[in-house]
Write an enzyme that holds these catalytic residues in place. Structure first.
Site, PDB file in Angstrom:
ATOM      1  N   GLU A 115       0.827  -1.216   0.000  1.00 48.75           N
ATOM      2  CA  GLU A 115       0.000   0.000   0.000  1.00 48.75           C
ATOM      3  C   GLU A 115       0.863   1.269   0.000  1.00 48.75           C
ATOM      4  O   GLU A 115       0.367   2.349   0.325  1.00 48.75           O
ATOM      5  CB  GLU A 115      -0.951   0.024   1.208  1.00 48.75           C
ATOM      6  N   HIS A 139      -2.795   2.258   8.370  1.00 44.91           N
ATOM      7  CA  HIS A 139      -3.859   1.439   7.781  1.00 44.91           C
ATOM      8  C   HIS A 139      -4.048   0.191   8.641  1.00 44.91           C
ATOM      9  O   HIS A 139      -3.084  -0.503   8.952  1.00 44.91           O
ATOM     10  CB  HIS A 139      -3.477   1.041   6.353  1.00 44.91           C
ATOM     11  N   HIS A 141      -7.145  -3.101   9.940  1.00 45.69           N
ATOM     12  CA  HIS A 141      -8.337  -3.873   9.577  1.00 45.69           C
ATOM     13  C   HIS A 141      -9.215  -4.102  10.815  1.00 45.69           C
ATOM     14  O   HIS A 141      -9.396  -5.244  11.238  1.00 45.69           O
ATOM     15  CB  HIS A 141      -7.920  -5.240   9.013  1.00 45.69           C
ATOM     16  N   GLU A 169     -17.516  12.236  22.295  1.00 45.30           N
ATOM     17  CA  GLU A 169     -16.289  12.967  21.962  1.00 45.30           C
ATOM     18  C   GLU A 169     -15.829  12.784  20.520  1.00 45.30           C
ATOM     19  O   GLU A 169     -14.871  13.436  20.090  1.00 45.30           O
ATOM     20  CB  GLU A 169     -15.194  12.606  22.956  1.00 45.30           C
ATOM     21  N   HIS A 210     -12.878  -3.661   3.829  1.00 50.26           N
ATOM     22  CA  HIS A 210     -11.424  -3.854   3.926  1.00 50.26           C
ATOM     23  C   HIS A 210     -10.823  -3.274   5.215  1.00 50.26           C
ATOM     24  O   HIS A 210     -10.237  -4.017   5.988  1.00 50.26           O
ATOM     25  CB  HIS A 210     -10.742  -3.248   2.676  1.00 50.26           C
TER      26      HIS A 210
HETATM   27  P1  13P Z   1       1.080  -5.486   3.094  1.00 47.23           P
HETATM   28  O1  13P Z   1       1.472  -6.749   3.828  1.00 47.23           O
HETATM   29  O2  13P Z   1       1.649  -5.445   1.699  1.00 47.23           O
HETATM   30  O3  13P Z   1       1.396  -4.264   3.905  1.00 47.23           O
HETATM   31  O4  13P Z   1      -0.496  -5.548   2.878  1.00 47.23           O
HETATM   32  C1  13P Z   1      -1.383  -5.673   3.955  1.00 47.23           C
HETATM   33  C2  13P Z   1      -2.684  -4.974   3.706  1.00 47.23           C
HETATM   34  O5  13P Z   1      -3.394  -4.682   4.646  1.00 47.23           O
HETATM   35  C3  13P Z   1      -3.085  -4.653   2.319  1.00 47.23           C
HETATM   36  O6  13P Z   1      -4.177  -3.780   2.280  1.00 47.23           O
HETATM   37 ZN    ZN Z   2      -5.367  -3.797   4.139  1.00 49.50          ZN
END
Ligand code: 13P
Ligand code: ZN
Length: 272
Positions: A115, A139, A141, A169, A210
């Protein structure tokens, strides 16, 4: 100074491990980048041994000659704390903002996160928008935010309003609201362009089905932002699991009163 003795590296490792402990990083899920300060580069550059230049896959001219820390593609957040040199890298951007090279880390091979185009395009947008204050793009999940993307319309206003209502808040922590990117193939330039477009307006971009991207000034603020959004999403999931509709909630006028007392500006587009 040895890279692993530097405070900014310790902060990076702590944040990655905090994310793992929250359950936001199954397997290699998620990635974290940090734009280093010039004095931090000077502090550790005696340890650098540059590898070959590699195309970023997009163009980020405003980031020319900057240095970043990036988790490795396919690397596990779970392992960052026990084997940092295997798990992440320091990279340098070339003078045009089109190539990067690893200067430290990923000692057993590999490359920065897949990413990287999204991370760097977000960094570029935020560098301009905040006058260089924002340094962290994260980023993850987190399960509850992802769950929300299966039941709500994928609209910025709907997500902003629901997340704000779930915890008083929230509008103070992310007064600009959140943006939503429809499902797209991850890892490429297209999703990077869509995400960085939203980052011009927001510090939070949700990727449908995602995960989330957040931007912030330092590790505390950026981790705290992710944590706040996901906590709010967890309350949303609990409420929806109990009843189909909320019985009562925070109203638009309540938000206006909150904004006044907490001295934040909330866009009227989210208050009707
Ligand atoms: P990477 O292992 O390449 O960082 O990818 C993980 C991910 O969350 C892709 O969206
Ligand atoms: Zn991801």
């Amino acid at each position: 100074m040895k890279v692993l003795d530097a405070d900014f590296i310790k902060g990076y490792i702590r944040m990655a491990n905090d994310g793992w402990e929250q359950g936001w990083h199954e397997r290699n899920g998620g990635n974290l980048t940090y734009r280093m300060k010039p004095e931090e580069v000077d502090m550790v550059k005696e340890n650098f041994s540059p590898k070959e230049w590699t195309p970023i896959g997009t163009s980020v001219p405003k980031l020319a000659n900057e240095y970043f820390i990036s988790t490795g593609s396919g690397k596990y957040f779970r392992n960052v704390i026990i084997d940092p040199e295997d798990s992440f890298a320091i990279i340098e951007i070339d003078g045009k903002g089109e190539n990067y090279r690893i200067v430290w880390g990923l000692v057993n091979g590999g490359r920065p996160t897949s990413e990287l185009p999204s991370h760097l395009m977000n960094h570029e947008v935020k560098l301009i928008a905040t006058g260089g204050k924002h340094r962290v793009i994260y980023h993850a999940h987190p399960a509850n935010v992802i769950a929300m993307t299966f039941v709500l319309p994928l609209e910025d206003k709907v997500f902003t309003r629901e997340l704000w209502e779930m915890a008083t808040e929230c509008p103070v922590v992310f007064p600009d609201g959140v943006g939503v990117v429809p499902w797209m193939v991850p890892g490429g330039r297209d999703i990077a362009v869509a995400t960085s477009e939203l980052m011009k307006k927001y510090d939070v971009a949700i990727w449908a089905h995602h995960g989330i991207f957040v931007s912030g000034e330092d590790f505390d603020l950026t981790f705290g932002l992710m944590h706040t959004v996901e906590k709010s999403a967890e309350i949303f999931v609990k409420v929806r699991s109990m009843v189909p509709e909320k019985r009562q909630s925070i109203t638009s006028d309540d938000f206006r009163s909150l904004a006044k007392d907490f001295k934040v500006t909330l866009p009227e587009e989210f208050l009707d």
